[in-house]
Scaffold this motif. Sequence first.
Motif, PDB file in Angstrom:
ATOM      1  N   MET A  97       0.814  -1.216   0.000  1.00  0.00           N
ATOM      2  CA  MET A  97       0.000   0.000   0.000  1.00  0.00           C
ATOM      3  C   MET A  97       0.850   1.271   0.000  1.00  0.00           C
ATOM      4  N   THR A  98       2.003   1.197   0.652  1.00  0.00           N
ATOM      5  CA  THR A  98       2.836   2.380   0.832  1.00  0.00           C
ATOM      6  C   THR A  98       3.977   2.474  -0.174  1.00  0.00           C
ATOM      7  N   GLY A  99       4.261   1.381  -0.854  1.00  0.00           N
ATOM      8  CA  GLY A  99       5.405   1.360  -1.756  1.00  0.00           C
ATOM      9  C   GLY A  99       6.726   1.171  -1.025  1.00  0.00           C
ATOM     10  N   LEU A 100       6.640   0.823   0.248  1.00  0.00           N
ATOM     11  CA  LEU A 100       7.834   0.548   1.044  1.00  0.00           C
ATOM     12  C   LEU A 100       8.161  -0.933   0.964  1.00  0.00           C
ATOM     13  N   SER A 101       9.394  -1.275   1.232  1.00  0.00           N
ATOM     14  CA  SER A 101       9.754  -2.690   1.256  1.00  0.00           C
ATOM     15  C   SER A 101       9.222  -3.337   2.536  1.00  0.00           C
ATOM     16  N   LEU A 102       8.993  -4.641   2.486  1.00  0.00           N
ATOM     17  CA  LEU A 102       8.531  -5.351   3.682  1.00  0.00           C
ATOM     18  C   LEU A 102       9.535  -5.211   4.830  1.00  0.00           C
ATOM     19  N   PRO A 103      10.848  -5.358   4.587  1.00  0.00           N
ATOM     20  CA  PRO A 103      11.784  -5.164   5.705  1.00  0.00           C
ATOM     21  C   PRO A 103      11.694  -3.767   6.333  1.00  0.00           C
ATOM     22  N   THR A 104      11.421  -2.746   5.533  1.00  0.00           N
ATOM     23  CA  THR A 104      11.278  -1.397   6.082  1.00  0.00           C
ATOM     24  C   THR A 104      10.070  -1.316   6.999  1.00  0.00           C
ATOM     25  N   VAL A 105       8.953  -1.893   6.576  1.00  0.00           N
ATOM     26  CA  VAL A 105       7.740  -1.906   7.403  1.00  0.00           C
ATOM     27  C   VAL A 105       7.993  -2.716   8.676  1.00  0.00           C
ATOM     28  N   GLN A 106       8.651  -3.838   8.546  1.00  0.00           N
ATOM     29  CA  GLN A 106       8.947  -4.659   9.720  1.00  0.00           C
ATOM     30  C   GLN A 106       9.838  -3.911  10.706  1.00  0.00           C
ATOM     31  N   ARG A 107      10.838  -3.200  10.195  1.00  0.00           N
ATOM     32  CA  ARG A 107      11.718  -2.413  11.073  1.00  0.00           C
ATOM     33  C   ARG A 107      10.939  -1.295  11.753  1.00  0.00           C
TER      34      ARG A 107
ATOM     35  N   LYS B  54       4.148   7.893   5.359  1.00  0.00           N
ATOM     36  CA  LYS B  54       3.551   6.947   4.412  1.00  0.00           C
ATOM     37  C   LYS B  54       2.713   5.905   5.139  1.00  0.00           C
ATOM     38  N   ILE B  55       3.249   5.371   6.219  1.00  0.00           N
ATOM     39  CA  ILE B  55       2.529   4.359   6.985  1.00  0.00           C
ATOM     40  C   ILE B  55       1.299   4.975   7.646  1.00  0.00           C
ATOM     41  N   ALA B  56       1.463   6.134   8.255  1.00  0.00           N
ATOM     42  CA  ALA B  56       0.336   6.797   8.927  1.00  0.00           C
ATOM     43  C   ALA B  56      -0.779   7.099   7.935  1.00  0.00           C
ATOM     44  N   GLU B  57      -0.441   7.639   6.790  1.00  0.00           N
ATOM     45  CA  GLU B  57      -1.459   7.987   5.796  1.00  0.00           C
ATOM     46  C   GLU B  57      -2.171   6.751   5.263  1.00  0.00           C
ATOM     47  N   ALA B  58      -1.456   5.664   5.066  1.00  0.00           N
ATOM     48  CA  ALA B  58      -2.083   4.428   4.593  1.00  0.00           C
ATOM     49  C   ALA B  58      -3.084   3.888   5.607  1.00  0.00           C
ATOM     50  N   LEU B  59      -2.870   4.224   6.878  1.00  0.00           N
ATOM     51  CA  LEU B  59      -3.751   3.755   7.943  1.00  0.00           C
ATOM     52  C   LEU B  59      -4.806   4.789   8.339  1.00  0.00           C
TER      53      LEU B  59
END
Length: 66
Positions: free
Chosen positions: A24-34, A50-55
């Motif tokens: 949804m954010t265009g971020l990598s999975l490792p970035t989201v996990q971190r 990016k994460i806040a806006e997606a949520l």
Amino acid sequence: MNLTTQLNQKRQHLGISQANLAEMTGLSLPTVQRFFAEEDNNVSLETTCKIAEALGFTIGIKEIAD
């Protein structure tokens, strides 16, 4: 409650996996996990936004009056 915890609770409430959030954010999975790893709080403001806006949140900066 810190921002990371609030965003993680919202993500879980919405039933969004970290993998889906990455897409949804265009971020990598490792970035989201971190981002959600409590021991690693060294993430960029851009990633946080990016994460806040997606949520469904917005993050703003407000000047503090002297």
